[in-house]
Design a protein around this motif. Structure first.
Motif, PDB file in Angstrom:
ATOM      1  N   ARG A   1       0.814  -1.218   0.000  1.00  0.00           N
ATOM      2  CA  ARG A   1       0.000   0.000   0.000  1.00  0.00           C
ATOM      3  C   ARG A   1       0.851   1.272   0.000  1.00  0.00           C
ATOM      4  NH1 ARG A   1      -3.111  -3.105   3.917  1.00  0.00           N
ATOM      5  NH2 ARG A   1      -1.865  -2.116   5.570  1.00  0.00           N
ATOM      6  N   SER A   2       2.075   1.183   0.513  1.00  0.00           N
ATOM      7  CA  SER A   2       2.887   2.377   0.728  1.00  0.00           C
ATOM      8  C   SER A   2       3.738   2.764  -0.468  1.00  0.00           C
ATOM      9  CB  SER A   2       3.805   2.170   1.939  1.00  0.00           C
ATOM     10  OG  SER A   2       3.069   1.804   3.077  1.00  0.00           O
ATOM     11  N   CYS A   3       4.110   1.810  -1.279  1.00  0.00           N
ATOM     12  CA  CYS A   3       4.987   2.107  -2.403  1.00  0.00           C
ATOM     13  C   CYS A   3       4.616   1.232  -3.601  1.00  0.00           C
ATOM     14  CB  CYS A   3       6.457   1.932  -2.023  1.00  0.00           C
ATOM     15  SG  CYS A   3       6.867   0.346  -1.273  1.00  0.00           S
ATOM     16  N   HIS A   4       5.280   1.458  -4.711  1.00  0.00           N
ATOM     17  CA  HIS A   4       4.957   0.753  -5.944  1.00  0.00           C
ATOM     18  C   HIS A   4       5.833  -0.498  -6.055  1.00  0.00           C
ATOM     19  CE1 HIS A   4       2.930   4.493  -6.723  1.00  0.00           C
ATOM     20  NE2 HIS A   4       4.067   5.157  -6.805  1.00  0.00           N
ATOM     21  N   LEU A   5       5.324  -1.630  -5.558  1.00  0.00           N
ATOM     22  CA  LEU A   5       6.087  -2.872  -5.635  1.00  0.00           C
ATOM     23  C   LEU A   5       6.107  -3.374  -7.074  1.00  0.00           C
ATOM     24  CD1 LEU A   5       4.978  -4.814  -2.423  1.00  0.00           C
ATOM     25  CD2 LEU A   5       6.856  -3.186  -2.730  1.00  0.00           C
ATOM     26  N   VAL A   6       7.221  -3.957  -7.468  1.00  0.00           N
ATOM     27  CA  VAL A   6       7.373  -4.413  -8.851  1.00  0.00           C
ATOM     28  C   VAL A   6       6.956  -5.879  -8.971  1.00  0.00           C
ATOM     29  CG1 VAL A   6       9.253  -2.788  -9.204  1.00  0.00           C
ATOM     30  CG2 VAL A   6       9.783  -5.144  -8.593  1.00  0.00           C
ATOM     31  N   PHE A   7       6.705  -6.290 -10.212  1.00  0.00           N
ATOM     32  CA  PHE A   7       6.354  -7.662 -10.543  1.00  0.00           C
ATOM     33  C   PHE A   7       7.432  -8.212 -11.475  1.00  0.00           C
ATOM     34  CE2 PHE A   7       2.505  -5.639  -9.305  1.00  0.00           C
ATOM     35  CZ  PHE A   7       1.591  -6.606  -8.909  1.00  0.00           C
ATOM     36  N   ASP A   8       7.751  -9.499 -11.328  1.00  0.00           N
ATOM     37  CA  ASP A   8       8.704 -10.101 -12.256  1.00  0.00           C
ATOM     38  C   ASP A   8       8.069 -10.344 -13.615  1.00  0.00           C
ATOM     39  OD1 ASP A   8      10.997 -10.091 -10.781  1.00  0.00           O
ATOM     40  OD2 ASP A   8      10.619 -12.019  -9.834  1.00  0.00           O
ATOM     41  N   LEU A   9       6.762 -10.630 -13.641  1.00  0.00           N
ATOM     42  CA  LEU A   9       6.072 -10.833 -14.906  1.00  0.00           C
ATOM     43  C   LEU A   9       5.116  -9.668 -15.127  1.00  0.00           C
ATOM     44  CD1 LEU A   9       4.839 -13.817 -16.731  1.00  0.00           C
ATOM     45  CD2 LEU A   9       3.040 -12.234 -16.032  1.00  0.00           C
ATOM     46  N   LEU A  10       5.326  -8.929 -16.243  1.00  0.00           N
ATOM     47  CA  LEU A  10       4.468  -7.809 -16.588  1.00  0.00           C
ATOM     48  C   LEU A  10       4.177  -7.834 -18.088  1.00  0.00           C
ATOM     49  CD1 LEU A  10       6.191  -4.889 -14.599  1.00  0.00           C
ATOM     50  CD2 LEU A  10       3.968  -5.896 -14.086  1.00  0.00           C
ATOM     51  N   LYS A  11       2.907  -7.992 -18.444  1.00  0.00           N
ATOM     52  CA  LYS A  11       2.510  -7.808 -19.836  1.00  0.00           C
ATOM     53  C   LYS A  11       2.375  -6.299 -20.067  1.00  0.00           C
ATOM     54  CE  LYS A  11       1.939 -11.006 -21.948  1.00  0.00           C
ATOM     55  NZ  LYS A  11       2.938 -11.879 -22.647  1.00  0.00           N
TER      56      LYS A  11
ATOM     57  N   GLU B   1      12.372   9.650   1.117  1.00  0.00           N
ATOM     58  CA  GLU B   1      11.745  10.177   2.332  1.00  0.00           C
ATOM     59  C   GLU B   1      10.232   9.930   2.332  1.00  0.00           C
ATOM     60  OE1 GLU B   1      15.205  13.033   1.332  1.00  0.00           O
ATOM     61  OE2 GLU B   1      13.790  11.732   0.267  1.00  0.00           O
ATOM     62  N   ASP B   2       9.622  10.078   1.146  1.00  0.00           N
ATOM     63  CA  ASP B   2       8.186   9.818   1.035  1.00  0.00           C
ATOM     64  C   ASP B   2       7.872   8.351   1.294  1.00  0.00           C
ATOM     65  OD1 ASP B   2       7.587  12.489   0.260  1.00  0.00           O
ATOM     66  OD2 ASP B   2       8.174  12.023  -1.802  1.00  0.00           O
ATOM     67  N   VAL B   3       8.740   7.466   0.786  1.00  0.00           N
ATOM     68  CA  VAL B   3       8.506   6.024   0.930  1.00  0.00           C
ATOM     69  C   VAL B   3       8.506   5.615   2.397  1.00  0.00           C
ATOM     70  CG1 VAL B   3       9.440   3.723   0.455  1.00  0.00           C
ATOM     71  CG2 VAL B   3       9.403   5.446  -1.363  1.00  0.00           C
ATOM     72  N   VAL B   4       9.530   6.020   3.143  1.00  0.00           N
ATOM     73  CA  VAL B   4       9.605   5.567   4.537  1.00  0.00           C
ATOM     74  C   VAL B   4       8.510   6.207   5.392  1.00  0.00           C
ATOM     75  CG1 VAL B   4      12.057   4.971   4.486  1.00  0.00           C
ATOM     76  CG2 VAL B   4      11.378   7.290   5.108  1.00  0.00           C
ATOM     77  N   ARG B   5       8.167   7.463   5.100  1.00  0.00           N
ATOM     78  CA  ARG B   5       7.063   8.083   5.840  1.00  0.00           C
ATOM     79  C   ARG B   5       5.755   7.349   5.572  1.00  0.00           C
ATOM     80  NH1 ARG B   5       9.451  13.612   4.124  1.00  0.00           N
ATOM     81  NH2 ARG B   5      10.424  14.411   6.028  1.00  0.00           N
ATOM     82  N   ALA B   6       5.538   6.974   4.312  1.00  0.00           N
ATOM     83  CA  ALA B   6       4.313   6.263   3.968  1.00  0.00           C
ATOM     84  C   ALA B   6       4.264   4.893   4.640  1.00  0.00           C
ATOM     85  CB  ALA B   6       4.204   6.112   2.446  1.00  0.00           C
ATOM     86  N   ILE B   7       5.418   4.223   4.717  1.00  0.00           N
ATOM     87  CA  ILE B   7       5.458   2.893   5.329  1.00  0.00           C
ATOM     88  C   ILE B   7       5.087   2.967   6.810  1.00  0.00           C
ATOM     89  CG2 ILE B   7       6.991   1.009   6.024  1.00  0.00           C
ATOM     90  CD1 ILE B   7       8.530   1.478   3.391  1.00  0.00           C
ATOM     91  N   VAL B   8       5.741   3.864   7.553  1.00  0.00           N
ATOM     92  CA  VAL B   8       5.465   3.913   8.998  1.00  0.00           C
ATOM     93  C   VAL B   8       4.064   4.446   9.274  1.00  0.00           C
ATOM     94  CG1 VAL B   8       7.896   4.095   9.643  1.00  0.00           C
ATOM     95  CG2 VAL B   8       6.571   6.186   9.278  1.00  0.00           C
ATOM     96  N   ALA B   9       3.585   5.391   8.454  1.00  0.00           N
ATOM     97  CA  ALA B   9       2.241   5.918   8.657  1.00  0.00           C
ATOM     98  C   ALA B   9       1.194   4.837   8.427  1.00  0.00           C
ATOM     99  CB  ALA B   9       1.990   7.107   7.726  1.00  0.00           C
ATOM    100  N   ASP B  10       1.365   4.046   7.364  1.00  0.00           N
ATOM    101  CA  ASP B  10       0.415   2.966   7.096  1.00  0.00           C
ATOM    102  C   ASP B  10       0.455   1.919   8.195  1.00  0.00           C
ATOM    103  OD1 ASP B  10      -0.274   0.164   5.869  1.00  0.00           O
ATOM    104  OD2 ASP B  10      -1.164   1.610   4.474  1.00  0.00           O
ATOM    105  N   PHE B  11       1.667   1.589   8.650  1.00  0.00           N
ATOM    106  CA  PHE B  11       1.793   0.591   9.713  1.00  0.00           C
ATOM    107  C   PHE B  11       1.118   1.072  10.990  1.00  0.00           C
ATOM    108  CE2 PHE B  11       4.120  -0.997  13.436  1.00  0.00           C
ATOM    109  CZ  PHE B  11       3.818  -2.343  13.316  1.00  0.00           C
ATOM    110  N   ILE B  12       1.363   2.311  11.373  1.00  0.00           N
ATOM    111  CA  ILE B  12       0.755   2.844  12.590  1.00  0.00           C
ATOM    112  C   ILE B  12      -0.761   2.895  12.452  1.00  0.00           C
ATOM    113  CG2 ILE B  12       0.515   4.914  14.021  1.00  0.00           C
ATOM    114  CD1 ILE B  12       3.063   3.323  14.546  1.00  0.00           C
ATOM    115  N   GLU B  13      -1.251   3.322  11.301  1.00  0.00           N
ATOM    116  CA  GLU B  13      -2.692   3.454  11.092  1.00  0.00           C
ATOM    117  C   GLU B  13      -3.395   2.101  11.183  1.00  0.00           C
ATOM    118  OE1 GLU B  13      -5.832   4.815   7.588  1.00  0.00           O
ATOM    119  OE2 GLU B  13      -3.754   5.478   7.509  1.00  0.00           O
ATOM    120  N   THR B  14      -2.766   1.057  10.647  1.00  0.00           N
ATOM    121  CA  THR B  14      -3.416  -0.256  10.626  1.00  0.00           C
ATOM    122  C   THR B  14      -3.135  -1.087  11.868  1.00  0.00           C
ATOM    123  OG1 THR B  14      -1.528  -1.165   9.384  1.00  0.00           O
ATOM    124  CG2 THR B  14      -3.402  -0.372   8.111  1.00  0.00           C
TER     125      THR B  14
END
Length: 329
Positions: free
Chosen positions: A242-252, A271-284
Motif C-alpha cells: 500500500r505504501s509504495c509501488h512494488l514491482v512484478f517479475d512478470l508484466l505484460k 523520504e516519502d517512501v519511509v514516511r508512507a510505510i510507517v504511517a500505514d503501519f501505525i494506522e493499521t
C-alpha cells in the motif's frame, strides 16, 4: 595469572592418563576445549555461527499450506567462563527444527534462541534468520500470475531470561522522481501559451497529461519489534504494497503501463517512501501496539541519473510515531 590457566592442547600427560582403563572417556573430556576456562579472562558478548544455510518449513503468508524456504541463519551466544562455544550444538538445534513444520519464521527464531541458551549454558543468546520467500499473485491489469519474492527477517534474543523478538520484510519497489515530474509538467506552459491556449485550457492539458520523470528501482524494508501476536510477515507485506509501488517479475504491456503510470501519478522520494510505510503501519496496527514497540523503515533507491544511491530510514517507537502523526492532524 593468565599463564597459570589450564590449556587442554598443552595438557601434560601423567602415567595415570596413559594407563587409564577408559582412555576414550579421558580423551573425550580432554578434547572438550570449549568447556575449558578462557586463556584470557574476558567475557565475550557474541560468539557463534554466521551465514549458515538451512531449509526451513513455515506456513505460507496468506494460506494454510506450508512452504520450504532457503534461509541464512546467524546463531550466537554470550560467553563467560568458557573458552568457546560448542558449534555442533548450534547445528544440531537448527537442523532438528528444520525437519519440522512451523507457524512462522519468528516462531523458529524464538525456539532456536531458547535451545541455544540452554545448550550453551549462556545468559544471552541471539538468532537472526533471513529467508527468500517466493509467492505467486495476479498482476493488476492482465491478472497473469507473477511469481515474485520478498525477503523475510526474524530476530530473537534472550537476555537474563527475557525473550524479545522482531520481524521484518523487504521488497523491490519502483519510484518516480517528484522534482523532474514537476519541472517537466510546468516547463511546457510557455509553449502552450504561445500556441494560443488559454490559461483554463493549459490547466486542463496539464491535469490530463502524465508528465515524464526518471524512475528507479529500490528496496523498501520494514522491521518491527514483535510485541503482539497480530504482527505477521503477511501484515508487513500488505503495508509495503500500500505504501509504495512494488514491482512484478512478470508484466505484460498493460501491466507495465499501469506500474509506470502509478509511479508517474504518485512520484516518491525515499523520504516519502519511509514516511508512507510507517504511517500505514501505525494506522493499521496502532490499536493493539504497545507504545514502546520499536518500528524501523528504510528505503534504498538505485538512482538512475546519478552515480550514487539514495537511502533514508526512520527508527522510532510506535508511541512517538503516533504522537507525531496526531500533532500533524
Amino acid at each position: 595469572m593468565i599463564d597459570s590457566i589450564y590449556d587442554p592442547p598443552n595438557h601434560q600427560l601423567s602415567v595415570g592418563d596413559i594407563n587409564s582403563s577408559d582412555y576414550a572417556s579421558f580423551l573425550d573430556g580432554l578434547t572438550d576445549v570449549p568447556e575449558a576456562p578462557p586463556l584470557i579472562p574476558i567475557a565475550i558478548d557474541r560468539a557463534g555461527i554466521s551465514n549458515q544455510l538451512a531449509p526451513l518449513i513455515i506456513k505460507s503468508l496468506f494460506g494454510e499450506d506450508y512452504v520450504t524456504i532457503e534461509c541464512k541463519v546467524n546463531m550466537q551466544v554470550s560467553l563467560k567462563g568458557h573458552r568457546g562455544i560448542h558449534m555442533s550444538r548450534c547445528e544440531e538445534a537448527l537442523f532438528r527444527l528444520s525437519t519440522q513444520t512451523h507457524e512462522s519464521l519468528e516462531s523458529i527464531a524464538e525456539k532456536l534462541v531458547r535451545e541455544l541458551a540452554l545448550a550453551q549454558s549462556s545468559d544471552s543468546a541471539f538468532v537472526q534468520i533471513e529467508g527468500t520467500y517466493f509467492y505467486p499473485h495476479a498482476t493488476r491489469m492482465t491478472r497473469r500470475e507473477s511469481v515474485d519474492h520478498v525477503v523475510l527477517f526474524a530476530h530473537a534474543e534472550i537476555r537474563s531470561g527475557t525473550l524479545k523478538s522482531s520481524i521484518g520484510l523487504s521488497a523491490t519497489n519502483m519510484t518516480g522522481c517528484p522534482c523532474t515530474k514537476t519541472y517537466t509538467k510546468f516547463a511546457v506552459v510557455p509553449e502552450l501559451t504561445a500556441a494560443g491556449f488559454s490559461s483554463e485550457q493549459v490547466t486542463t492539458i496539464l491535469d490530463i497529461t502524465n508528465s515524464g520523470t526518471h524512475t528507479q528501482r529500490g528496496v523498501a524494508k520494514i522491521f518491527v519489534e514483535r510485541t503482539d501476536q497480530s504482527l505477521t510477515h503477511g501484515l508487513l507485506l500488505n503495508v509495503l504494497d500500500r505504501s509504495c509501488h512494488l514491482v512484478f517479475d512478470l508484466l505484460k504491456r498493460p501491466d507495465e503501463h499501469d506500474l509506470v503510470l502509478r509511479a508517474l501519478k504518485k512520484p516518491q522520494f525515499t523520504e516519502d517512501v519511509v514516511r508512507a510505510i510507517v504511517a500505514d503501519f501505525i494506522e493499521t496496527s496502532s490499536p493493539q501496539l504497545d507504545p514502546g514497540t520499536e518500528v524501523f523503515a528504510s528505503s534504498l533507491l538505485f538512482d538512475s541519473i546519478h552515480s550514487h544511491d539514495v537511502y533514508t530510514e526512520i527508527r522510532r517507537s510506535a508511541g512517538d510515531l503516533c504522537l507525531e502523526l496526531d500533532e500533524a492532524t
